[in-house]
Write a protein that holds these residues in place. Structure first.
Motif, PDB file in Angstrom:
ATOM      1  N   ARG A  14      57.676 -11.596  31.764  1.00 58.27           N
ATOM      2  CA  ARG A  14      56.557 -10.738  31.342  1.00 58.27           C
ATOM      3  C   ARG A  14      55.612 -10.474  32.503  1.00 58.27           C
ATOM      4  NH1 ARG A  14      52.693 -11.868  26.060  1.00 58.27           N
ATOM      5  NH2 ARG A  14      51.520  -9.908  26.185  1.00 58.27           N
ATOM      6  N   ILE A  15      55.361 -11.503  33.319  1.00 62.26           N
ATOM      7  CA  ILE A  15      54.499 -11.322  34.496  1.00 62.26           C
ATOM      8  C   ILE A  15      55.122 -10.307  35.446  1.00 62.26           C
ATOM      9  CG2 ILE A  15      53.573 -12.464  36.542  1.00 62.26           C
ATOM     10  CD1 ILE A  15      53.325 -15.005  34.883  1.00 62.26           C
ATOM     11  N   TYR A  16      56.449 -10.431  35.646  1.00 57.33           N
ATOM     12  CA  TYR A  16      57.151  -9.491  36.539  1.00 57.33           C
ATOM     13  C   TYR A  16      57.028  -8.057  36.034  1.00 57.33           C
ATOM     14  CZ  TYR A  16      61.092  -6.744  38.232  1.00 57.33           C
ATOM     15  OH  TYR A  16      61.868  -5.737  38.736  1.00 57.33           O
ATOM     16  N   LEU A  17      57.244  -7.850  34.735  1.00 51.78           N
ATOM     17  CA  LEU A  17      57.169  -6.501  34.172  1.00 51.78           C
ATOM     18  C   LEU A  17      55.767  -5.915  34.310  1.00 51.78           C
ATOM     19  CD1 LEU A  17      59.323  -6.913  30.930  1.00 51.78           C
ATOM     20  CD2 LEU A  17      59.952  -5.717  33.038  1.00 51.78           C
ATOM     21  N   CYS A  18      54.744  -6.724  34.088  1.00 51.66           N
ATOM     22  CA  CYS A  18      53.367  -6.237  34.199  1.00 51.66           C
ATOM     23  C   CYS A  18      53.019  -5.887  35.640  1.00 51.66           C
ATOM     24  CB  CYS A  18      52.395  -7.279  33.652  1.00 51.66           C
ATOM     25  SG  CYS A  18      52.483  -7.509  31.860  1.00 51.66           S
ATOM     26  N   VAL A  19      53.416  -6.746  36.564  1.00 51.96           N
ATOM     27  CA  VAL A  19      53.151  -6.472  37.983  1.00 51.96           C
ATOM     28  C   VAL A  19      53.899  -5.223  38.426  1.00 51.96           C
ATOM     29  CG1 VAL A  19      53.462  -7.324  40.331  1.00 51.96           C
ATOM     30  CG2 VAL A  19      52.621  -8.868  38.546  1.00 51.96           C
ATOM     31  N   ARG A  20      55.171  -5.110  38.016  1.00 46.71           N
ATOM     32  CA  ARG A  20      55.948  -3.926  38.376  1.00 46.71           C
ATOM     33  C   ARG A  20      55.329  -2.658  37.796  1.00 46.71           C
ATOM     34  NH1 ARG A  20      61.938  -2.200  36.320  1.00 46.71           N
ATOM     35  NH2 ARG A  20      60.665  -1.800  34.481  1.00 46.71           N
ATOM     36  N   ALA A  21      54.891  -2.724  36.542  1.00 49.51           N
ATOM     37  CA  ALA A  21      54.275  -1.556  35.907  1.00 49.51           C
ATOM     38  C   ALA A  21      53.007  -1.141  36.646  1.00 49.51           C
ATOM     39  CB  ALA A  21      53.961  -1.859  34.447  1.00 49.51           C
ATOM     40  N   ALA A  22      52.190  -2.125  37.043  1.00 51.23           N
ATOM     41  CA  ALA A  22      50.957  -1.808  37.761  1.00 51.23           C
ATOM     42  C   ALA A  22      51.260  -1.181  39.115  1.00 51.23           C
ATOM     43  CB  ALA A  22      50.116  -3.070  37.933  1.00 51.23           C
ATOM     44  N   THR A 263      55.150   3.756  34.245  1.00 53.78           N
ATOM     45  CA  THR A 263      55.058   2.299  34.349  1.00 53.78           C
ATOM     46  C   THR A 263      56.409   1.595  34.247  1.00 53.78           C
ATOM     47  OG1 THR A 263      54.699   2.063  31.958  1.00 53.78           O
ATOM     48  CG2 THR A 263      52.745   2.344  33.368  1.00 53.78           C
ATOM     49  N   LEU A 265      57.538   0.296  31.528  1.00 52.01           N
ATOM     50  CA  LEU A 265      57.379  -0.847  30.628  1.00 52.01           C
ATOM     51  C   LEU A 265      58.417  -0.870  29.516  1.00 52.01           C
ATOM     52  CD1 LEU A 265      53.509  -1.239  30.231  1.00 52.01           C
ATOM     53  CD2 LEU A 265      55.109  -2.921  31.141  1.00 52.01           C
TER      54      LEU A 265
END
Length: 394
Positions: A14-22, A263, A265
């Motif tokens: 989840r952290i990876y997906l959020c960082v990638r989206a940002a 994003t 996501l």
């Protein structure tokens, strides 16, 4: 009790997906802020070329437009949002005047269409789009305006003037500037916005209430056929010879949107583009018959999409050709292959051959006239002036 409550463990995925989206959102935002102003700087610099060779200017503008579309295509396939093509093979029509009708579900439709078209050489820079006027005020809408696309106003109060301006635009831009494909969204807006009014109209006029598409509007299609189409696909003239009815189908009936594409996501998925092609003589010209034909196509889309959403398998539906009209012969079927992209797909366009040939051809009259005058003047001076042999330059 609070001390005994287990702490929620951090989920690395989840952290990876959020960082990638940002990071994706920041990158694409910055990308837009520098690419589009640079594009307009070059458009401004090239304006004087119109005085010498308009076609060469539009050729160069088309090359730069394709560069921008390569950027837009990268938004979707870099996030794992791919396109599967089914139905009739339409890619032998890239250099033919063709009208393409798409259903319109969400803000992701146009980026995905651009991605599909940009994977083909000599197509994305030879298209004219007909879009809602609101798109004009977006960042890419300004680019589309400079490219010569048409922005249509929806609503009864704008209908008559918009259709009149569309007819004029076809004569002033689409035909003389040798654009090939013309893209139209007959529904006139996104499905979620158009469905309520479409269903009210259907109830009032005893028509089917559609859930997966909206009832199309026939006005723009009628103007295009009246102003920019030939009578038959093999007749003389330089108008539209073919019509492609394209259906966009998102998995599970859940369309992507522009935020998803920016994003990444949402999980990777495959969107289906289903094509059906017709010769121009198969399309009725009289308004009542044309309306019936177009409504029939959208009732078919409704059934096709419903079956796909219910079963997860896209139905193999043959193209319903008009009886008595000459239908396309030997049309291959697309096998459901994924559209393949190359991040450098725009580079082959810069091989220089087309540009050099077109430039020399367009500038020939301009240059030849001046050169002929200079040579004639020099020859006259040489004939009338005594010149020693040893002084003639070699």
């Amino acid at each position: 009790m609070a001390l005994n409550t287990p702490r929620r463990r951090l989920d690395p995925e989840r952290i990876y997906l959020c960082v990638r989206a940002a990071l994706r959102f920041i990158f694409w935002t910055v990308n837009n802020f520098y690419c589009i102003p640079v594009h307009f700087c070059w458009v401004f610099v090239l304006q004087p070329l119109k005085l010498v060779s308009k076609s060469t200017y539009w050729l160069l503008e088309g090359v730069m437009f394709r560069w921008l579309l390569s950027m837009v295509a990268l938004w979707s396939y870099s996030a794992g949002y791919h396109i599967i093509e089914l139905g009739d093979d339409v890619w032998d029509l890239v250099c033919e005047r063709t009208l393409v009708l798409f259903n319109h579900q969400s803000t992701s439709d146009v980026p995905l269409i651009m991605a599909a078209f940009n994977s083909r050489q000599n197509l994305s820079d030879n298209i004219m789009w007909i879009m809602d006027h609101v798109f004009r005020y977006t960042n890419f809408g300004i680019v589309s305006w400079a490219h010569g696309d048409f922005f249509i106003h929806a609503g009864k109060e704008h209908r008559e003037m918009s259709l009149k301006l569309l007819g004029q635009h076809l004569h002033d831009f689409y035909l003389p500037r040798d654009r090939k494909w013309l893209v139209l969204f007959p529904e006139g807006g996104f499905l979620k916005n158009r469905k309520p009014s479409s269903q009210r109209y259907a109830v009032k006029n005893n028509l089917p209430q559609l859930e997966n598409v909206a009832l199309p509007r026939v006005g723009a299609l009628k103007v295009i056929l009246d102003n920019a189409a030939t009578e038959k696909h093999n007749s003389e003239g330089d108008g539209i010879r073919y019509v492609v009815d394209a259906t966009i189908a998102y998995p599970g009936g859940r369309p992507l949107d522009l935020l998803n594409i920016f994003t990444g996501l949402r999980p990777s998925c495959e969107t289906i583009f289903h094509y059906r092609r017709y010769n121009i003589e198969e399309i009725p010209r009289e308004e009542e018959a044309l309306t019936k034909w177009l409504y029939s196509r959208y009732e078919e889309k409704e059934a096709i999409l419903q079956e796909y959403y219910d079963t997860g398998s896209f139905p193999n539906v043959p193209t319903p050709h008009s009886p008595g009209a000459a239908s396309p012969n030997n049309v291959r079927s697309l096998t459901g292959a994924r559209v393949v992209h190359d991040p450098l797909e725009f580079l082959p366009h810069l091989n220089g051959k087309r540009f050099i040939h077109q430039t020399l051809e367009e500038l020939q009259d301009y240059v030849t006239g001046s050169t002929t005058q200079v040579i004639a003047s020099t020859a006259t001076q040489l004939d009338s002036s005594p010149v020693e042999t040893g002084n003639i330059p070699t």
